[in-house]
Design an enzyme around this catalytic site. Structure first.
Site, PDB file in Angstrom:
ATOM      1  CG  ASP A  94      -1.996   1.043   1.134  1.00  0.00           C
ATOM      2  OD1 ASP A  94      -2.050   1.761   0.117  1.00  0.00           O
ATOM      3  OD2 ASP A  94      -2.794   1.160   2.090  1.00  0.00           O
ATOM      4  CB  ALA A  95       3.504   2.148  -2.167  1.00  0.00           C
ATOM      5  CE  LYS A  96      -3.635   5.150   0.101  1.00  0.00           C
ATOM      6  NZ  LYS A  96      -3.077   4.141   1.038  1.00  0.00           N
ATOM      7  NE  ARG A  97       6.431   4.944  -3.628  1.00  0.00           N
ATOM      8  CZ  ARG A  97       6.427   4.811  -2.320  1.00  0.00           C
ATOM      9  NH1 ARG A  97       5.323   5.052  -1.658  1.00  0.00           N
ATOM     10  NH2 ARG A  97       7.507   4.438  -1.661  1.00  0.00           N
TER      11      ARG A  97
END
Length: 273
Positions: A94-97
């Site tokens: 869950d990095a939301k890159r």
């Protein structure tokens, strides 16, 4: 991991539970702080106690990056432990890159090749050339933000543009991108009333659904409109499970909370499928 393999695990375990591994050193049992790597020690205990009750784990990378190199090492050890000991588990970074193409390619390599995650969350704001580099990886999945569970979601995501809410435009546009079959979407459980419209646009895509538990989302409401023919849901719970106890029985307490959700999911699956 393919979506078919993920669905098989869901049906086998009678669960579509995803457990968020969002580790805050101020919230874990104090006796773990004596360990060489408290974060990994916490994660390992939670994983060993709950892996039969869930099909996915989702570490939010911010909770590891906040501790610098030590935190990143804990994340690396966690994903290695999962891949070596529980390879049937679907893993989500869950990095939301999401950035220009060459930068997204490097992000994708970091999470898919170096760390070995099955999927990563991304933001769609910069458009297809920021997302397609993630989609290029075979049997890897890109989980794109569509309609989130936070209060600020209403600032942009539900605003009308050319007669249609922005999140619907995001969903429809993304279906035309290269390798879009590797897309999944984040849809918050606190927005359960929107699931019917979302399923009209992406009837078979997997939806990662945060917000059940501590954020107040209702599992029954989500499943009423969100279940697809291949189940198509990953319901995430983080704080409600991993922080069920701050005592030495923390892992067993977490398993108890996970079991409650798993049993509820089993009932839903039997009624729907």
């Amino acid at each position: 991991m393919t979506t078919q393999q993920l669905t098989e695990q869901i049906l086998k375990k009678k669960s579509f539970l995803c457990i968020g591994l969002d580790v805050d050193l101020h919230k874990i049992p104090q006796h773990l702080l004596e360990e060489e790597d408290p974060i990994f020690a916490f994660n390992k205990a939670i994983i060993d106690a709950t892996h039969q009750l869930c099909v996915a784990y989702k570490p939010n990378t911010a909770f590891y990056e906040a501790y610098g190199l030590k935190g990143w090492k804990s994340l690396e050890k966690t994903i290695q432990y999962l891949n070596q000991n529980y390879p049937e588990i679907f893993t989500i970074a869950d990095a939301k890159r999401g950035d220009i193409g060459n930068t997204s390619s490097m992000y994708a390599k970091a999470f898919f090749e170096d760390l070995g995650f099955d999927s990563v969350t991304v933001a769609p704001y910069m458009g297809k050339d920021s997302v397609e580099p993630f989609l290029a990886f075979k049997n890897k999945h890109t989980i794109m933000l569509a309609l989130t569970s936070n209060e600020g979601a209403f600032d942009f995501q539900t605003k009308m543009m050319d007669g249609k809410e922005l999140y619907k435009q995001v969903l429809e546009t993304s279906k035309a991108w290269r390798n879009s079959e590797n897309l999944m979407y984040v849809v918050g459980a606190t927005k359960a009333e929107y699931f019917a419209d979302i399923r009209n646009i992406v009837p078979n895509s997997f939806l990662l659904v945060p917000g059940v538990g501590a954020q107040g989302g209702n599992l029954q409401d989500v499943c009423k409109y969100g279940l697809s023919t291949n189940v198509g849901l990953l319901i995430n719970s983080s704080r409600g499970i991993i922080y069920a106890s701050k005592q030495e029985d923390f892992a067993q307490a977490a398993a108890g909370k996970a079991k409650e959700l798993q049993q509820e999911m089993e009932v839903i699956l039997r009624a729907k499928l």
